[in-house]
Design a protein around this motif. Sequence first.
Motif, PDB file in Angstrom:
ATOM      1  N   LEU A   7     -17.486   3.342  10.401  1.00  0.00           N
ATOM      2  CA  LEU A   7     -17.876   4.527   9.536  1.00  0.00           C
ATOM      3  C   LEU A   7     -19.313   4.917   9.898  1.00  0.00           C
ATOM      4  N   ILE A   8     -20.290   4.067   9.865  1.00  0.00           N
ATOM      5  CA  ILE A   8     -21.607   4.165  10.274  1.00  0.00           C
ATOM      6  C   ILE A   8     -21.954   4.784  11.661  1.00  0.00           C
ATOM      7  N   LYS A   9     -21.190   4.076  12.598  1.00  0.00           N
ATOM      8  CA  LYS A   9     -20.949   4.555  13.892  1.00  0.00           C
ATOM      9  C   LYS A   9     -20.620   5.954  14.043  1.00  0.00           C
ATOM     10  N   GLU A  10     -19.492   6.080  13.343  1.00  0.00           N
ATOM     11  CA  GLU A  10     -18.806   7.535  13.675  1.00  0.00           C
ATOM     12  C   GLU A  10     -19.732   8.651  12.832  1.00  0.00           C
ATOM     13  N   PHE A  11     -20.233   8.343  11.695  1.00  0.00           N
ATOM     14  CA  PHE A  11     -21.124   9.317  10.967  1.00  0.00           C
ATOM     15  C   PHE A  11     -22.335   9.695  11.819  1.00  0.00           C
ATOM     16  N   ARG A  12     -22.842   8.305  12.509  1.00  0.00           N
ATOM     17  CA  ARG A  12     -24.082   8.928  13.526  1.00  0.00           C
ATOM     18  C   ARG A  12     -23.929   9.918  14.515  1.00  0.00           C
ATOM     19  N   LYS A  13     -22.801  10.097  14.999  1.00  0.00           N
ATOM     20  CA  LYS A  13     -22.374  11.135  15.915  1.00  0.00           C
ATOM     21  C   LYS A  13     -23.022  12.463  15.351  1.00  0.00           C
ATOM     22  N   LYS A  14     -22.895  12.631  13.983  1.00  0.00           N
ATOM     23  CA  LYS A  14     -23.577  13.912  13.662  1.00  0.00           C
ATOM     24  C   LYS A  14     -24.905  13.752  13.179  1.00  0.00           C
ATOM     25  N   THR A  15     -25.457  12.714  12.758  1.00  0.00           N
ATOM     26  CA  THR A  15     -26.673  12.660  12.137  1.00  0.00           C
ATOM     27  C   THR A  15     -27.859  11.829  12.859  1.00  0.00           C
TER      28      THR A  15
END
Length: 172
Positions: free
Chosen positions: A94-102
């Motif tokens: 989840l963190i890795k995927e969310f970092r693609k945006k933030t």
Amino acid sequence: MTREEKSQVIQDLTAVLADTNTVYLADISGLDAQTTSNLRRACFKAGVQLSVVKNTLLAKAMEASDKEFGDLPSVLKGNTSMMISEAANAPAKLIKEFRKKTKDRPLLKGAFAEESVYIGDDQLDALVDIKSREELIGEIIGLLQSPAKNVVSALQSGGQTLSGIIKTLSEK
């Protein structure tokens, strides 16, 4: 907050820590309200419980816990959010995927997964690679089915005669 309230929070956190084998500590400071809301929504969809915790109370709960958290209390500085999940790799993914945006948030401070302690954001890839119980069971079943498929195909290719079956099996 009164002493009794703090004591109750520590007891609640200790109970939460006792009931889970996966605890991630992350820094979500600097996220605006909309991005934080998106993160909470993503956590809910992924089955990850996200809550902001007070460092001193979480450190006392870790001390009171039966589990060995190693150096994990040392990362309890600044803004800390606790992510809890059944699957050891779900918060990392989840963190890795969310970092693609933030870009750089949430920042992984540390994690306790599968009775191991991971300190620092550089451990995120190692945590993503941890296989869940379901993934391991799937791989084991696949490995166990492979020899059975070979035997069945060998029996079918040997024809219907007993000598053909024996010959095929002896070649294998």
